[in-house]
Design an enzyme around this catalytic site. Structure first.
Site, PDB file in Angstrom:
ATOM      1  N   VAL A 189      -1.604  -4.181  -4.053  1.00  0.00           N
ATOM      2  CA  VAL A 189      -1.537  -3.687  -5.428  1.00  0.00           C
ATOM      3  C   VAL A 189      -0.079  -3.579  -5.839  1.00  0.00           C
ATOM      4  O   VAL A 189       0.744  -2.997  -5.132  1.00  0.00           O
ATOM      5  CB  VAL A 189      -2.248  -2.330  -5.555  1.00  0.00           C
ATOM      6  CG1 VAL A 189      -2.122  -1.795  -6.974  1.00  0.00           C
ATOM      7  CG2 VAL A 189      -3.718  -2.485  -5.174  1.00  0.00           C
TER       8      VAL A 189
ATOM      9  N   GLU B  28       4.957  11.186  21.951  1.00  0.00           N
ATOM     10  CA  GLU B  28       3.974  10.377  22.664  1.00  0.00           C
ATOM     11  C   GLU B  28       4.573   9.044  23.100  1.00  0.00           C
ATOM     12  O   GLU B  28       4.336   8.559  24.205  1.00  0.00           O
ATOM     13  CB  GLU B  28       2.732  10.172  21.781  1.00  0.00           C
ATOM     14  CG  GLU B  28       2.022  11.506  21.523  1.00  0.00           C
ATOM     15  CD  GLU B  28       0.646  11.370  20.891  1.00  0.00           C
ATOM     16  OE1 GLU B  28       0.505  10.594  19.942  1.00  0.00           O
ATOM     17  OE2 GLU B  28      -0.290  12.045  21.365  1.00  0.00           O
TER      18      GLU B  28
ATOM     19  N   ALA C 173      -4.040  12.980   9.860  1.00  0.00           N
ATOM     20  CA  ALA C 173      -5.300  12.284   9.612  1.00  0.00           C
ATOM     21  C   ALA C 173      -6.390  13.240   9.130  1.00  0.00           C
ATOM     22  O   ALA C 173      -7.156  12.916   8.225  1.00  0.00           O
ATOM     23  CB  ALA C 173      -5.755  11.568  10.885  1.00  0.00           C
ATOM     24  N   GLN C 174      -6.454  14.436   9.729  1.00  0.00           N
ATOM     25  CA  GLN C 174      -7.530  15.364   9.386  1.00  0.00           C
ATOM     26  C   GLN C 174      -7.535  15.733   7.903  1.00  0.00           C
ATOM     27  O   GLN C 174      -8.597  15.843   7.293  1.00  0.00           O
ATOM     28  CB  GLN C 174      -7.419  16.644  10.238  1.00  0.00           C
ATOM     29  CG  GLN C 174      -8.226  16.593  11.524  1.00  0.00           C
ATOM     30  CD  GLN C 174      -9.709  16.351  11.280  1.00  0.00           C
ATOM     31  OE1 GLN C 174     -10.305  16.890  10.360  1.00  0.00           O
ATOM     32  NE2 GLN C 174     -10.317  15.497  12.095  1.00  0.00           N
TER      33      GLN C 174
END
Lengths: 433, 433
Positions: free
Chosen positions: B83, B174, B320-321
């Site tokens: 877009v 991580e 994400a949650q």
């Protein structure tokens, strides 16, 4: 090249395919220093490339890091290198990472796509001889369907949904079968707003039967299975030209945006190894010990070699088993050389051949038994599982196949890197190994 | 764009990440026509990108074809599209595949790497926000070790073996942990002719603790685990500049060929949505119904949105949650809109957060319980397995983790496409979504 100099003779192996890998594994590094060169850092299991191209397996399942295979081997050195030329006089090879002296050289460079000099086909067709090429093919097939959704030009849409595979050997047949399965079981669900019935998978074969290296029984079953999957097979047809949209043959034309060329391979030669009759039909002519004609310390094994004997004037087939058996024997012969024993001549032991067309649809030719169907499919699956390098790859491939078996699905239809034009494998300079 | 016109209001969702995907899944296509646009044909499970970058998982395991997810949904249309701009007056968006009218627009474009205007860092550092970027990072890390083997310049070798990660949030921690594991357990076997003890993994954090969005308990354990894996953590340090070889900070310089930038993200905005206070801190300011300020029919969810309330003047975290919960609620609110019922305001329900540093080394903060160690690692693994989209992906990831658990190995250290320079994701034009 930063290879420690030690008091052993150095064997340099060019290529980590089936032959080079088996040779390197079997060679005792008590007696030789072994240097393995490959342009990639992994061994690719080529018989399953077509599953990568058709979204059945992830590329990482059919590749195995070469360093991991040889992690504990002494006097063994691996380098990612593209060999540019060999000087047999000085026994030095030149590569993109420098020069290297060898005592013995083993050329195990395999084969590459052969377009037989047709520059248009070479420019516009898709090859499938490496993992990047298989990934490009996967991307392109999916991109074409997405593009078909967007166009209102029906001719253009038709071309985008036409897939033409040239070559009815194992690669072409297995690819056509997998694409037939996609068309039949997967794509209608993925593209509800596209009339997948308009999609065509054509397989063009130059001779009058598929899988000419296998039995008539296998050919017949392969043809039947492909028909069941909706693949259109064209026999005795030769492709003449391709401009990216129209495929010209000696019979009728095809309109297709995607032409996959599986109609021929040639040995991947390296400049510098020359002489009378050294290169025959694009491969290195070798004696029964795999010594390249005219050289005592240069060997060639696998697809790149051609061993013509009285019994087999055309040599052995260009298949993995020949390369593996030659690699294994050559390792033994290097021991014999070291111990001043006589070299053992190579004799190919044909263990049989097989091809899979789809779920429960495979053909197997064993020396004394030819069969087809679901049992052949299980045999095919078992043999390929045990042949894959590495426990992880076996397990992941098995898991994928089990899920696909029950779900009739091919799950990795992802366009991770869109295909933008030919030669996706950036390291593939055709002039280099 | 070839979208059939039917007698429903059209909701266009831009972005198939956590928020957009959940919204599209939950939306009843009895009441709306739903068009989902994404620049890729797959949903990427971003929390596991670092495992792709560090050779723990194949990219195909954390990606799932969007078409497959919605295979049986009526009145649903997916297109690969970038877009370019939105015109709220005409309710038309422009994309690389054409224009499209919307009745309702949901911007779920997520976030992208934020270099805070530092052009040198943007040019020379490696981002890790997409699968192609993670693959580029995997290739580059392995290529640098191969290059380290070849050079006799000890300074150059040292730079090639230095990996600097900037940012002590979950991504940086991580990634640093996984690289520490590679250094400790895998690379010494792979590179016997390289002194892997000379390899350094540095983690630079601007504040005085790691994982600042988690508890002090989690921060302390993460630091301890990273130290055990040989990662060097630098607190209260700010990176100022990077020329590709030397990293300048406010304290000491680092020499490294690889700088991984995990120090910040910003919303991925689309041109055309403007006005007083519409964009705040690089995100769309939304009300409690996720309506973009000043627009009734334009919504933003997830990372690209900023919902400032009296209770939470800085909004909810970019995780994400939040995106998932907003997507879910917005689907319900579209039903309410349809039925002329009042919209329900969003309230984030924090289910807890977690990070994994290595095998048996994870930290979990639940609302009422904070724990670390092997049990946390199992909880982390379980949660990520059930969150992965698709049965196949869950099974393949589980298989990989089981094998790695027992073998202390990371098997997909493959350079399938060598990294040749920044912006491996060819579709990532920074001006487009």
């Amino acid at each position: 090249m930063n290879i420690p100099d030690i008091n052993l003779k150095r064997i340099v192996i060019i290529g980590g395919g089936f032959g080079g890998l088996r040779l390197a594994k079997k060679l005792s590094t008590q007696n030789y220093q072994v240097v393995l060169l490959d342009k990639h850092n992994y061994h690719a299991f080529q018989p399953l490339l077509y599953q990568v191209a058709t979204a059945g397996l992830e590329p990482d399942s059919i590749a195995h890091a070469i360093r991991q295979i040889f992690a504990k081997k002494q006097n063994f050195f691996f380098r990612i290198a593209q060999v540019q030329s060999i000087n047999p006089e000085t026994q030095i090879l030149s590569s993109n990472i420098g020069d290297l002296h060898y005592d013995y050289l083993v050329i195990a460079t395999g084969s590459e796509t052969n377009y037989y000099g047709n520059v248009n086909i070479a420019k516009n067709a898709m090859p499938m001889k490496s993992i990047p090429e298989a990934l490009d093919l996967r991307s392109l097939m999916l991109q074409n369907l997405e593009a078909a959704l967007l166009t209102n030009d029906l001719d253009e849409r038709y071309r985008l949904m036409n897939y033409v595979i040239v070559g009815g050997g194992p690669t072409g047949v297995e690819l056509a079968g997998a694409m037939g399965e996609l068309k039949k079981h997967v794509l209608p669900h993925d593209y509800p707003d596209l009339d997948i019935r308009r999609m065509n998978v054509h397989l063009i074969q130059g001779s009058d039967r598929l899988l000419p290296s296998m039995s008539q029984h296998a050919s017949d079953h392969a043809f039947k299975y492909l028909e069941e999957l909706g693949v259109q097979v064209w026999f005795n047809m030769t492709v003449k030209d391709y401009d990216g949209q129209i495929i010209t043959t000696d019979k009728r034309p095809f309109e297709a945006t995607t032409l996959i060329w599986a109609a021929g391979v040639k040995g991947t030669l390296i400049s510098g190894i020359e002489g009378d009759g050294v290169v025959v039909g694009g491969r290195y002519s070798v004696n029964e010990f795999n010594q390249v004609k005219g050289f005592e310390n240069i060997f060639a094994i696998g697809d790149v070699s051609l061993m013509m004997t009285e019994e087999k004037p055309k040599g052995d087939p260009m298949v993995a088993q020949v390369a593996i058996q030659q690699g294994k024997l050559l390792a033994k012969n290097f021991e014999n050389l070291k111990n001043n024993r006589a070299l053992i001549p190579f004799k190919y032991k044909d263990k049989g051949s097989m091809a899979t067309i789809g779920r429960d649809k495979a053909v197997v030719d064993l020396p004394n038994w030819k069969f087809a169907g679901w049992f052949a499919w299980f045999v095919w699956m078992f043999i390929h599982l045990v042949s894959l390098v590495g426990f992880r790859n076996k397990m992941i491939a098995l898991m994928n196949w089990i899920i696909q078996y029950f779900q009739y699905n091919k799950s990795v239809r992802l366009i991770i890197r869109p295909f933008k034009g030919r030669h996706g494998d950036e390291t593939d300079d055709p002039n280099l190994f």
